[in-house]
Motif scaffolding. Structure first.
Motif, short mmCIF file in Angstrom:
data_model
loop_
_atom_site.label_atom_id
_atom_site.label_comp_id
_atom_site.label_asym_id
_atom_site.label_seq_id
_atom_site.Cartn_x
_atom_site.Cartn_y
_atom_site.Cartn_z
N LYS A 15 0.83 -1.21 0.00
CA LYS A 15 0.00 0.00 0.00
C LYS A 15 0.87 1.26 0.00
CE LYS A 15 -2.27 -1.29 3.65
NZ LYS A 15 -3.22 -1.25 4.78
N ALA A 16 2.06 1.17 0.56
CA ALA A 16 2.93 2.34 0.65
C ALA A 16 3.82 2.51 -0.58
CB ALA A 16 3.78 2.24 1.90
N GLY A 17 3.66 1.64 -1.59
CA GLY A 17 4.50 1.75 -2.78
C GLY A 17 5.52 0.64 -2.83
N PHE A 18 6.78 0.97 -2.53
CA PHE A 18 7.84 -0.02 -2.55
C PHE A 18 7.91 -0.80 -1.24
CE2 PHE A 18 9.47 2.82 -5.88
CZ PHE A 18 9.88 1.91 -6.82
N ASN A 19 8.44 -2.04 -1.35
CA ASN A 19 8.88 -2.79 -0.19
C ASN A 19 10.39 -2.52 -0.05
OD1 ASN A 19 6.26 -4.27 -0.12
ND2 ASN A 19 7.06 -5.16 -2.01
N TYR A 20 10.93 -2.79 1.14
CA TYR A 20 12.33 -2.45 1.38
C TYR A 20 13.13 -3.58 2.01
CZ TYR A 20 11.46 2.46 0.32
OH TYR A 20 11.15 3.63 -0.33
N LEU A 21 14.31 -3.81 1.45
CA LEU A 21 15.36 -4.55 2.11
C LEU A 21 16.45 -3.54 2.40
CD1 LEU A 21 15.67 -7.75 -0.15
CD2 LEU A 21 14.15 -7.37 1.80
N PRO A 79 6.00 -3.49 4.02
CA PRO A 79 6.87 -4.63 4.32
C PRO A 79 8.35 -4.24 4.19
CG PRO A 79 5.09 -5.29 2.86
CD PRO A 79 5.06 -3.79 2.91
N PHE A 80 9.14 -4.63 5.18
CA PHE A 80 10.58 -4.36 5.10
C PHE A 80 11.34 -5.43 5.86
CE2 PHE A 80 9.48 -2.32 9.10
CZ PHE A 80 10.58 -2.52 9.91
N MET A 81 12.61 -5.56 5.52
CA MET A 81 13.49 -6.51 6.21
C MET A 81 14.86 -5.88 6.33
SD MET A 81 13.37 -9.63 7.52
CE MET A 81 12.23 -10.69 6.64
N VAL A 82 15.42 -5.96 7.55
CA VAL A 82 16.78 -5.48 7.82
C VAL A 82 17.73 -6.67 7.68
CG1 VAL A 82 18.29 -4.48 9.55
CG2 VAL A 82 15.94 -3.65 9.33
N PRO A 117 22.94 -13.34 -4.36
CA PRO A 117 21.54 -12.88 -4.42
C PRO A 117 20.56 -13.84 -3.75
CG PRO A 117 22.28 -13.62 -6.59
CD PRO A 117 23.49 -13.58 -5.70
N LEU A 118 21.05 -15.04 -3.43
CA LEU A 118 20.21 -15.99 -2.70
C LEU A 118 19.70 -15.39 -1.40
CD1 LEU A 118 19.33 -19.07 -2.58
CD2 LEU A 118 21.34 -19.39 -1.15
N MET A 119 20.53 -14.61 -0.73
CA MET A 119 20.10 -14.00 0.53
C MET A 119 19.00 -12.98 0.29
SD MET A 119 22.38 -12.44 3.61
CE MET A 119 21.62 -11.71 5.06
N MET A 120 19.09 -12.24 -0.82
CA MET A 120 18.04 -11.29 -1.16
C MET A 120 16.73 -12.02 -1.43
SD MET A 120 19.62 -8.31 -1.25
CE MET A 120 20.62 -8.93 0.08
N ARG A 121 16.82 -13.10 -2.19
CA ARG A 121 15.60 -13.83 -2.56
C ARG A 121 14.95 -14.47 -1.35
NH1 ARG A 121 19.05 -15.76 -7.07
NH2 ARG A 121 18.72 -14.32 -8.80
N SER A 122 15.76 -14.98 -0.43
CA SER A 122 15.18 -15.59 0.77
C SER A 122 14.51 -14.53 1.64
CB SER A 122 16.25 -16.36 1.56
OG SER A 122 17.28 -15.50 2.01
N ALA A 123 15.09 -13.32 1.69
CA ALA A 123 14.48 -12.23 2.44
C ALA A 123 13.18 -11.77 1.77
CB ALA A 123 15.45 -11.06 2.56
N LEU A 124 13.16 -11.74 0.44
CA LEU A 124 11.94 -11.38 -0.28
C LEU A 124 10.82 -12.38 0.04
CD1 LEU A 124 13.35 -10.44 -3.81
CD2 LEU A 124 12.23 -8.88 -2.22
N ARG A 125 11.15 -13.66 0.05
CA ARG A 125 10.14 -14.67 0.39
C ARG A 125 9.62 -14.47 1.80
NH1 ARG A 125 13.66 -18.23 -2.36
NH2 ARG A 125 14.48 -19.03 -0.38
N ALA A 126 10.52 -14.10 2.69
CA ALA A 126 10.13 -13.94 4.09
C ALA A 126 9.10 -12.82 4.29
CB ALA A 126 11.37 -13.67 4.96
N ILE A 127 9.13 -11.80 3.44
CA ILE A 127 8.15 -10.71 3.57
C ILE A 127 7.08 -10.77 2.48
CG2 ILE A 127 9.74 -9.15 4.74
CD1 ILE A 127 10.12 -7.63 2.11
#
Length: 267
Positions: A3-9, A39-42, A185-195
């Motif tokens: 709803k806020a536009g982008f998601n963030y890592l 949605p965001f992930m640190v 990029p595996l770490m990015m993809r796993s974080a994307l799945r998590a959110i």
């Protein structure tokens, strides 16, 4: 898209905090994301601490980030191994962040004929443990490392980190590790799945060209380099790839999280 536009890592050290101090504006930006249900992930390549430990550390700086919004290379490694070989076994060099993640993934810790040798960050690397890891890899254990970072900071100066110790084991065995953490990029993809996010709608904010920007780029994300950490405008120009945008700090994103590439009103 949220709803806020982008998601963030976003990376932790150099983006939200620096040397245990809050980067000005980081609390406002995180507050804005939470208020907008974005949605965001640190993310952090550090595998020493559990998300609970890191939440407590961030709270001391004034940042209120839920445990479930913290993604470590230890969690990414445990998830990767769970997918590769469910219910497997590992000889682990690392601390509670890594061992807890592997236990939660159903892994058994053993020194006898493990499926994997898993190397992570630790404050005290034991020569005995490294020697055992070398012999296990020589005997057929698959070699995994949480991240390729070669050194880390301390009050006294640099400390050898996972990548440096992995190089020692690789040199002794002739077997290179598979690194799970950034810049994989595996770490990015796993974080994307998590959110529950998609790369097309997600931004990666980082302070390092060689890990944050590279991994975001290779995972198909737009990227923002902030200049409060490792890379600066001069070193950034040396790389053959570029971030989508360069900003002085995360404070520049306050008030524009929906579309950070639009200028603030009045500018």
């Amino acid at each position: 898209m949220s709803k806020a536009g982008f998601n963030y890592l976003m990376d932790m050290d150099g983006v939200l905090v620096r040397e245990e101090h809050l980067v000005p504006g980081a609390d406002q930006f995180i507050g804005e994301l939470r208020d907008n249900d974005t949605p965001f992930m640190v993310l952090t390549n550090n595998s020493i601490y559990t998300p609970r430990d890191l939440r407590a550390r961030l709270l001391r700086t004034g940042l209120d980030i839920p445990e479930e919004a913290i993604w470590t290379s230890a969690l990414a490694t445990a998830g990767f191994l769970q997918e590769q070989r469910p219910g497997g076994s590992a000889y682990v060099i690392g601390e509670s962040g890594l061992t807890t993640a592997l236990h939660n993934a159903g892994y058994i810790m053993t020194e006898r004929d493990p499926d994997y040798v898993v190397l992570g960050e630790t404050r005290t690397y034991s020569f005995e443990a490294i020697t055992r890891a070398i012999r296990l890899v020589e005997n057929g254990a698959r070699f995994i490392a949480t991240n390729p970072d070669e050194k880390g900071p301390s009050r006294e100066g640099s400390l050898p980190a996972t990548g440096a110790v992995a190089a020692l084991i690789e040199k002794a065995t002739g077997r290179a590790p598979y690194y799970v953490g950034k810049p994989n990029p595996l770490m990015m993809r796993s974080a994307l799945r998590a959110i529950g996010a998609h790369s097309e709608n997600t931004l990666m904010i980082g302070d390092r060209m060689d890990t944050d920007v590279r991994s975001g780029l290779e995972a198909g994300l737009q990227t923002i380099l902030v200049l409060t950490g490792i890379s600066d405008t001069t070193t950034a120009e040396l790389f053959p790839y570029r971030p989508t945008a360069v900003m002085a700090s995360i404070a520049d994103l306050v008030g524009r999280s929906r579309n950070p590439f639009e200028e603030k009103s009045g500018e």
